[in-house]
Design an enzyme around this catalytic site. Structure first.
Site: not given
Ligand code: GAL
Length: 671
Positions: A112, A147, A303
Site C-alpha cells: 500500500c 512501474e 524496457e
Molecule cells: C514490465 C515489468 C518487468 C517485466 C515485463 C514483462 O511491466 O516492468 O519487470 O515484468 O513487464 O513484460
C-alpha cells in the site's frame, strides 16, 4: 540529463543465477555492445534478508564485474517487491481492494503506498544503497521502484482512508468547500466531519462523481509521494546522479505529465503487440507522448521485449527485423536509450517464457544475433544525441479529463478517450506529420495546429489558454463533449461548451448519443458525403460557418462540422465521430488552412518518416514497415548512418529495413 552515448542494455537479475554465470554475462554484454543494465529491481529479499540485516557483498561483486567490463549501472531500489519477512511482521502493508480483499505476498507490487512502515523501509533501503554505492564508478542512474501503479493502482485500507482525508483537507481546507465541490446537496450526501469521508467504495447506486475524481487524483499523487521520498534520499547523497522511474504508455492511474516533472529523465516500458498490423501506430503514439512529457528532452526506452512477452493470450514473436525497426522507431521519436526486459531469460518464475536479450537457446539464436547487431550499430547514431523532435501539431492530453470523462453515468458510457485520440493521431501518422502531446494548460504558441478530442473537463486556466491560442492566430480542432464541466465536475452554465462559445461561434443545445449500430451521414459543403457514428451534438450557429450538415434524423440539416474565425485564428468544431474517410477529409482541409505539410509527401503506405534535428543538422529516419523492398525519396542528399552509404535523393529499403540519413538542416514541414 546529458547523454554521452546511446544507452543499450536491459534489466539484469543476477540473483537468479549462480555466480559462475555472471562472468559469462558480462563478457557477452561486452560483445553485444551493452553499456547499461538496470540492476536489483526485485532484489530486496536478497539485499535485506531480515529487517535491518543487509547483504551487499554479492551486489558489490556484480557492480565490480560490470564496471570492469565497461557496463554502467542503473541501480534500482527494490521497493516493488517487499520481502516476505516484512509482510509477516507488518501484514498491514498489503494492499486492499475496493471490496476489502487483501492482496498477498507471492508475486510483486504487494504494498500500500500509504503504509508508513512500508514507506519507512523503502526509504531506508534507498539510503543504504545510496551510501554504499555513492562513489562507485559504475553508478550512472537511479531506477526508483518499478512501474508505479502497475497491477494495483489504489488501496482502500485504513491507512489509505486516513491519507485520503488528509489530502482532502489540504485541497479544500474546509468541509464547506468540500461539500460544495462534491455537490453533496445531491442525494443528501453532506459531510459534517472529516472522519465521515470514505473512499468511493461499493455503493447501491451511482457514486459521487467528484468524490471518485478526487480519489483518482489522490491515488495518482500517492505514487508520486513514494517516488519523491526516495528521490529526496538520492538528491541528498548523490545529487549529480539522475533519477528516473519506468513509465508505462498511456497508463490511466498516474498523471504522467505531473509525475514526469519530478524525474531527471523520463523512461518508458513498451510492449506493442506486433501481431497487430498497426502495432507501429500504437508505439509511435506512445513514444510521442513520452517525449512530450518533458518536452525537448530525450527519454529512455527502459524496457521492451527482444521477442515475445508471456502475458497475452497468444504471444507474438517479433519477426526478423521487427525488434530493430521498433527500436529505431523509438530513437526516431526521441529516445536516447534502447533497453530490454531482460538480459538473460529466466530459468524459473512467472516470466520464464518471456523473451530476453540472451534467450534459453543461447547465443546461437536469431534473437541474440539481432540484439547484439543492434547494440553494435547504435553508436553510429551518436551524432544525434542532443537533437530534438520539432512538431508543429499538438494533440491535447489531460489525465484529469481522461479520468472524469470515463466515469460512469454519462450520456454514453462507451465514450473512451484513448481510441479517439488515436483516431486523430493515426491521420497524422499516416501523413508522416510529427505530433506532440500537450496538457491543455501548456504554452501552445509554437504549434500551428492543436487538436483537442473530447476535452470534457476544462479548468478556467485551460479554457483561457485555448481561447488565447486561437485569438493569437492558432488553429484549433475541438471535438464533441468538450468544455462541459469545470475542475469540480460541475456543468459549465450557459449551454454546453460554454467556455468556448465565442471562440467556436456556436452553442450546443443537446447531445444525441447513438444506440449501438446506428449511423447517420453528413453532407459537406464541398459536396461529399460521409458516415458519422456514435454521437451527434445539436448545434446552433452564431458566427461560425458550417462545413458539413447531418442528413438524417430530427436534427437533419444541422451543423456537424463548423469553422469560426476568432481573433487572428480559426476554431474548428467536430460535433460527431467520423469514420477514417471523413476524418481524412476534415484533417486535409485543416492542414491546408494551417499550412502544415508532411516532410516527405506521397510516400507508400507502411513507410514511416521522422526527423530529429539540431541547429545545423537533421536526421531523417525512414522505416519500412512492409514485407517488401521499396524505393523511397529522401528529399535531398545525405549519408545513411546505419549503412554508411551516401544517399542521392532516393533510397532502397528492403523489407523491415531502416535508414537514418544525416543531412544539412533545411527549413521543412511548415510552409
Ligand atoms: C514490465 C515489468 C518487468 C517485466 C515485463 C514483462 O511491466 O516492468 O519487470 O515484468 O513487464 O513484460
Amino acid at each position: 540529463m546529458k547523454f554521452e552515448q546511446f544507452f543499450f542494455g536491459g534489466d539484469y537479475n543476477p540473483e537468479q543465477w549462480p555466480e559462475e554465470t555472471w562472468l559469462e554475462d558480462v563478457s557477452l554484454m561486452q560483445s553485444a555492445g551493452v553499456n547499461l543494465v538496470s540492476l536489483g529491481i526485485f532484489s530486496w529479499a536478497k539485499l535485506e534478508p531480515q529487517s535491518g540485516i543487509f547483504d551487499f557483498e554479492w551486489l558489490d561483486r556484480v557492480m565490480e564485474l560490470l564496471h570492469s567490463h565497461g557496463v554502467s549501472v542503473n541501480l534500482a531500489t527494490p521497493t516493488a517487491a517487499p520481502p516476505a519477512w516484512m509482510v509477516h511482521l507488518h501484514p498491514q502493508i498489503l494492499p486492499v481492494t475496493a471490496d476489502g480483499t487483501t492482496l498477498w505476498h507471492g508475486s510483486r507490487r504487494h504494498y500500500c503506498p500509504h503504509n508508513p512502515d512500508y514507506r519507512g523501509y523503502a526509504q531506508r533501503i534507498a539510503r543504504v544503497l545510496a551510501e554504499r554505492y555513492k562513489n562507485h564508478p559504475a553508478l550512472a542512474m537511479w531506477h526508483v521502484d518499478n512501474e508505479y501503479a502497475c497491477h494495483i493502482s489504489e488501496c482502500f485500507c485504513e491507512h489509505s482512508v486516513a491519507a485520503f482525508r488528509e489530502w482532502l483537507k489540504l485541497r479544500y481546507t474546509s468541509l464547506d468547500q468540500l461539500n460544495f465541490a462534491w455537490g453533496t446537496a445531491f442525494w443528501g450526501q453532506a459531510y459534517g466531519d472529516w472522519n465521515e469521508i470514505q473512499p468511493p467504495r461499493r455503493t447501491p447506486a451511482q457514486k459521487n462523481p467528484t468524490q471518485q475524481l478526487d480519489w483518482t487524483r489522490f491515488s495518482s499523487d500517492s505514487w508520486q509521494v513514494c517516488f519523491e521520498e526516495q528521490k529526496r534520499v538520492f538528491k541528498e547523497i548523490t545529487p549529480a546522479v539522475p533519477v528516473t522511474t519506468n513509465f508505462m504508455s498511456f497508463h490511466r492511474p498516474i498523471d504522467y505529465f505531473k509525475f514526469a516533472q519530478l524525474e531527471d529523465v523520463v523512461s518508458l516500458d513498451s510492449y506493442p503487440d506486433t501481431s497487430q498490423p498497426d502495432w507501429m501506430v500504437h508505439s509511435a503514439m506512445t513514444y510521442d507522448l513520452i517525449r512530450s512529457l518533458k518536452k525537448d528532452n530525450p527519454w529512455i526506452l527502459m524496457e521492451q521485449a527482444a521477442s515475445l512477452v508471456n502475458w497475452r493470450q497468444r504471444n507474438a514473436v517479433k519477426r526478423p527485423g521487427v525488434m530493430r525497426l521498433g527500436s529505431l522507431q523509438a530513437v526516431a521519436r526521441g529516445a536516447n536509450g534502447i533497453m530490454f526486459f531482460q538480459w538473460r531469460q529466466s530459468k524459473f518464475g512467472g516470466e520464464m517464457f518471456h523473451s530476453a536479450m540472451l534467450p534459453h537457446a543461447g547465443t546461437d539464436s536469431r534473437t541474440w544475433r539481432e540484439v547484439s547487431a543492434l547494440g553494435n550499430e547504435l553508436p553510429r547514431l551518436s551524432n544525434l544525441l542532443s537533437s530534438k523532435v520539432e512538431a508543429k501539431i499538438a494533440i491535447l492530453m489531460d489525465w484529469e479529463n481522461w479520468w472524469a470523462l470515463e466515469l460512469d453515468s454519462k450520456p454514453s458510457s462507451d465514450l473512451k478517450l484513448i481510441p479517439n485520440l488515436q483516431a486523430f493521431y493515426r491521420q497524422l501518422y499516416e501523413r508522416n506529420i510529427m505530433v506532440d502531446f500537450a496538457p491543455p494548460e501548456a504554452d501552445l504558441s509554437s504549434y500551428k495546429l492543436v487538436i483537442a478530442p473530447n476535452l470534457y473537463l476544462v479548468t478556467g486556466i485551460a479554457a483561457n489558454n485555448l481561447n488565447n491560442y486561437v485569438a493569437n492566430g492558432g488553429t484549433l480542432l475541438l471535438s464533441y463533449f468538450s468544455g462541459i464541466v469545470d475542475n469540480n465536475q460541475h456543468i459549465n452554465s450557459g449551454g454546453y461548451a460554454a467556455p468556448f462559445h465565442e471562440m467556436l461561434g456556436l452553442t450546443i443545445e443537446e447531445f444525441v448519443p447513438y444506440q449501438a449500430g446506428f449511423n447517420n451521414t453528413i453532407r459537406t459543403t464541398d459536396g461529399k458525403q460521409f458516415k458519422n457514428t456514435f454521437w451527434a451534438d445539436v448545434v446552433h450557429l452564431n458566427t461560425a460557418e458550417t462545413l458539413a450538415n447531418y442528413e438524417q434524423d430530427y436534427y437533419a440539416g444541422g451543423p456537424a462540422v463548423t469553422r469560426n474565425t476568432f481573433g487572428k485564428g480559426t476554431a474548428y468544431y467536430l460535433g460527431t465521430e467520423l469514420l477514417p474517410d471523413g476524418l481524412e477529409w476534415l484533417i486535409d482541409r485543416i492542414l491546408e488552412q494551417a499550412q502544415v505539410r508532411p516532410d516527405l509527401p506521397n510516400l507508400s503506405a507502411g513507410i514511416e518518416v521522422m526527423l530529429r534535428s539540431d541547429k545545423s543538422k537533421e536526421w531523417l529516419f525512414i522505416l519500412n514497415h512492409t514485407a517488401t523492398s521499396l524505393e523511397v525519396p529522401t528529399g535531398k542528399n545525405g549519408t545513411d548512418l546505419l549503412s554508411g552509404q551516401e544517399v542521392n535523393g532516393m533510397i532502397h529499403l528492403s523489407a523491415y529495413a531502416a535508414a537514418v540519413i544525416e543531412q544539412e538542416r533545411i527549413y521543412r514541414g511548415v510552409v
